[in-house]
Design a protein around this motif. Sequence first.
Motif, PDB file in Angstrom:
ATOM      1  N   UNK A 148     -10.281  13.415 -65.351  1.00 25.97           N
ATOM      2  CA  UNK A 148     -10.775  11.702 -65.544  1.00 25.97           C
ATOM      3  C   UNK A 148      -9.981  11.654 -64.270  1.00 25.97           C
ATOM      4  N   UNK A 149     -10.746  11.353 -62.931  1.00 22.85           N
ATOM      5  CA  UNK A 149      -9.684  10.823 -62.186  1.00 22.85           C
ATOM      6  C   UNK A 149      -9.703   9.170 -62.216  1.00 22.85           C
ATOM      7  N   UNK A 150      -8.377   8.872 -61.823  1.00 21.36           N
ATOM      8  CA  UNK A 150      -7.729   7.853 -61.746  1.00 21.36           C
ATOM      9  C   UNK A 150      -8.031   6.357 -60.785  1.00 21.36           C
ATOM     10  N   UNK A 151      -8.674   5.945 -60.451  1.00 21.30           N
ATOM     11  CA  UNK A 151      -9.657   5.191 -59.370  1.00 21.30           C
ATOM     12  C   UNK A 151      -8.401   4.077 -59.189  1.00 21.30           C
ATOM     13  N   UNK A 152      -7.738   4.187 -57.739  1.00 21.46           N
ATOM     14  CA  UNK A 152      -6.845   2.386 -57.731  1.00 21.46           C
ATOM     15  C   UNK A 152      -7.957   2.380 -56.975  1.00 21.46           C
ATOM     16  N   UNK A 153      -9.066   2.568 -56.400  1.00 25.33           N
ATOM     17  CA  UNK A 153      -9.934   1.258 -55.478  1.00 25.33           C
ATOM     18  C   UNK A 153     -11.281   2.039 -54.839  1.00 25.33           C
ATOM     19  N   UNK A 154     -11.847   1.203 -54.498  1.00 26.94           N
ATOM     20  CA  UNK A 154     -13.679   1.670 -54.430  1.00 26.94           C
ATOM     21  C   UNK A 154     -13.798   1.022 -52.835  1.00 26.94           C
ATOM     22  N   UNK A 155     -14.565   1.499 -51.604  1.00 24.53           N
ATOM     23  CA  UNK A 155     -14.453   0.709 -51.015  1.00 24.53           C
ATOM     24  C   UNK A 155     -15.673   2.099 -49.930  1.00 24.53           C
ATOM     25  N   UNK A 156     -16.406   0.183 -49.122  1.00 25.55           N
ATOM     26  CA  UNK A 156     -17.762   1.111 -48.556  1.00 25.55           C
ATOM     27  C   UNK A 156     -17.266   1.367 -46.986  1.00 25.55           C
ATOM     28  N   UNK A 157     -15.392   1.032 -46.841  1.00 30.45           N
ATOM     29  CA  UNK A 157     -15.404   1.688 -45.463  1.00 30.45           C
ATOM     30  C   UNK A 157     -14.517   2.647 -45.322  1.00 30.45           C
ATOM     31  N   UNK A 158     -14.613   3.683 -44.404  1.00 29.77           N
ATOM     32  CA  UNK A 158     -14.038   4.654 -43.928  1.00 29.77           C
ATOM     33  C   UNK A 158     -12.177   4.410 -43.516  1.00 29.77           C
ATOM     34  N   UNK A 159     -12.482   4.324 -42.522  1.00 28.41           N
ATOM     35  CA  UNK A 159     -11.256   3.584 -42.395  1.00 28.41           C
ATOM     36  C   UNK A 159     -10.446   2.358 -43.398  1.00 28.41           C
ATOM     37  N   UNK A 160     -10.992   1.499 -44.602  1.00 32.47           N
ATOM     38  CA  UNK A 160     -10.219   1.051 -45.418  1.00 32.47           C
ATOM     39  C   UNK A 160      -9.502   2.534 -46.354  1.00 32.47           C
ATOM     40  N   UNK A 161     -10.310   3.389 -46.560  1.00 30.14           N
ATOM     41  CA  UNK A 161      -9.747   4.869 -47.088  1.00 30.14           C
ATOM     42  C   UNK A 161      -8.651   5.044 -46.837  1.00 30.14           C
ATOM     43  N   UNK A 162      -9.145   4.939 -45.340  1.00 26.48           N
ATOM     44  CA  UNK A 162      -7.562   6.115 -44.501  1.00 26.48           C
ATOM     45  C   UNK A 162      -6.358   5.228 -44.849  1.00 26.48           C
ATOM     46  N   UNK A 163      -6.510   3.336 -44.339  1.00 22.93           N
ATOM     47  CA  UNK A 163      -5.299   2.235 -44.222  1.00 22.93           C
ATOM     48  C   UNK A 163      -5.060   2.946 -45.677  1.00 22.93           C
ATOM     49  N   UNK A 164      -5.415   2.537 -47.102  1.00 20.82           N
ATOM     50  CA  UNK A 164      -4.949   2.667 -48.681  1.00 20.82           C
ATOM     51  C   UNK A 164      -4.040   4.351 -48.591  1.00 20.82           C
ATOM     52  N   UNK A 165      -4.584   5.020 -48.136  1.00 21.96           N
ATOM     53  CA  UNK A 165      -3.538   6.581 -48.007  1.00 21.96           C
ATOM     54  C   UNK A 165      -2.493   6.038 -47.299  1.00 21.96           C
ATOM     55  N   UNK A 166      -2.185   5.774 -46.033  1.00 25.23           N
ATOM     56  CA  UNK A 166      -1.199   5.482 -45.957  1.00 25.23           C
ATOM     57  C   UNK A 166      -0.280   4.272 -46.656  1.00 25.23           C
ATOM     58  N   UNK A 167      -0.968   2.936 -46.934  1.00 25.38           N
ATOM     59  CA  UNK A 167      -0.384   2.854 -47.750  1.00 25.38           C
ATOM     60  C   UNK A 167       0.534   3.216 -49.404  1.00 25.38           C
ATOM     61  N   UNK A 168       0.240   4.199 -49.595  1.00 21.08           N
ATOM     62  CA  UNK A 168       0.633   4.941 -50.120  1.00 21.08           C
ATOM     63  C   UNK A 168      -0.984   4.876 -51.923  1.00 21.08           C
ATOM     64  N   UNK A 169      -1.500   4.262 -51.683  1.00 21.71           N
ATOM     65  CA  UNK A 169      -2.422   4.300 -52.678  1.00 21.71           C
ATOM     66  C   UNK A 169      -2.793   4.840 -53.724  1.00 21.71           C
ATOM     67  N   UNK A 170      -2.471   6.035 -52.808  1.00 24.28           N
ATOM     68  CA  UNK A 170      -3.096   7.581 -53.475  1.00 24.28           C
ATOM     69  C   UNK A 170      -4.552   8.469 -51.944  1.00 24.28           C
ATOM     70  N   UNK A 171      -4.749   9.059 -52.597  1.00 26.04           N
ATOM     71  CA  UNK A 171      -5.389  10.361 -51.897  1.00 26.04           C
ATOM     72  C   UNK A 171      -6.648   9.812 -51.830  1.00 26.04           C
TER      73      UNK A 171
END
Length: 313
Positions: free
Chosen positions: A214-237
Amino acid sequence: MEMKQLVAMVTVAEAGSVTHAAQMLHIVQPAVTRQIKTLEDELGVVLFDRTRQGMVLTSAGEVFLLRARRALQEMERARTELTPQTGDVTGLVSVGVLESLLDVIVPPLASSVAKRFPGVELRIMSGFSGYLQKWLDDGVVDIAVLYNLADTPAMRVKPLLSERLWAVAPADAGLLPAEPVTWDRVLRGPLILPILGHGLRTLIDKARFDIPIEPKISLETNSMSVQKQMVLAGRGWTILPGAGVARDIQEGTLSGAPLAEPRLSRSVVVGLQRAARIPRAVEAVNAELLRVSRNLVVSGAWPSATLVDAPKQ
């Protein structure tokens, strides 16, 4: 009903206020107000709620805005098509593209169309697959690049390619495009995922259904840009189509790799309206879109994609 009323209505809707609309149209504010009021009287409905925050479309206004935009677009297309030409392809063509495909498709397409068809005015609109389908059905766009869709009564679809989804991680994770990454490794850490109901989220959840982690979801979003920004910020893959991160991986800001079994992919298609007559400019841009996309795959510039053949009719 006059064209200037439609122009005023669309401009006010986009600007959010009569004052800004008047500035954009280079006319006085009372003239814009008068055109909107005359249009509302003629239609017998209120198109805008006048609020302290500005002009807000009513439900009737939202319906009419769609038709007004289409009418103005068709008038512009008719004007360009009826203007005496020397045989060159001319006209206005609107193309809807998934957000995840913008970086890989739009720059080469725009460059190619400008070079081969300088008389064509190209408009690019970005949205989710469901929005693109609706825009195509309603005539807001002439061509749509979307995914996992078959022919409909209003649309004919041409399969273009199959694109694998990739695990995307910070650069120091060391993921490599030539080495698929296991789901076990991806699901062990925190994940940034699309929201429930999003097409990509549905694919992801279906693929991991039989994996007992069961994955640990740190953030959900409808924006691909936000997904990439959060990866860059170290929030997860995260998990994204390869086209959406190809440039980031090439530049070394992110690392990525295709997912190992179960493989996860989506079918990218090109949709056109079913119409008795397709304008020459639309046909030209559609052909160029297909050519550019194939070249991107063959050249390796779209490494996550493989070409597919359309089914025989």
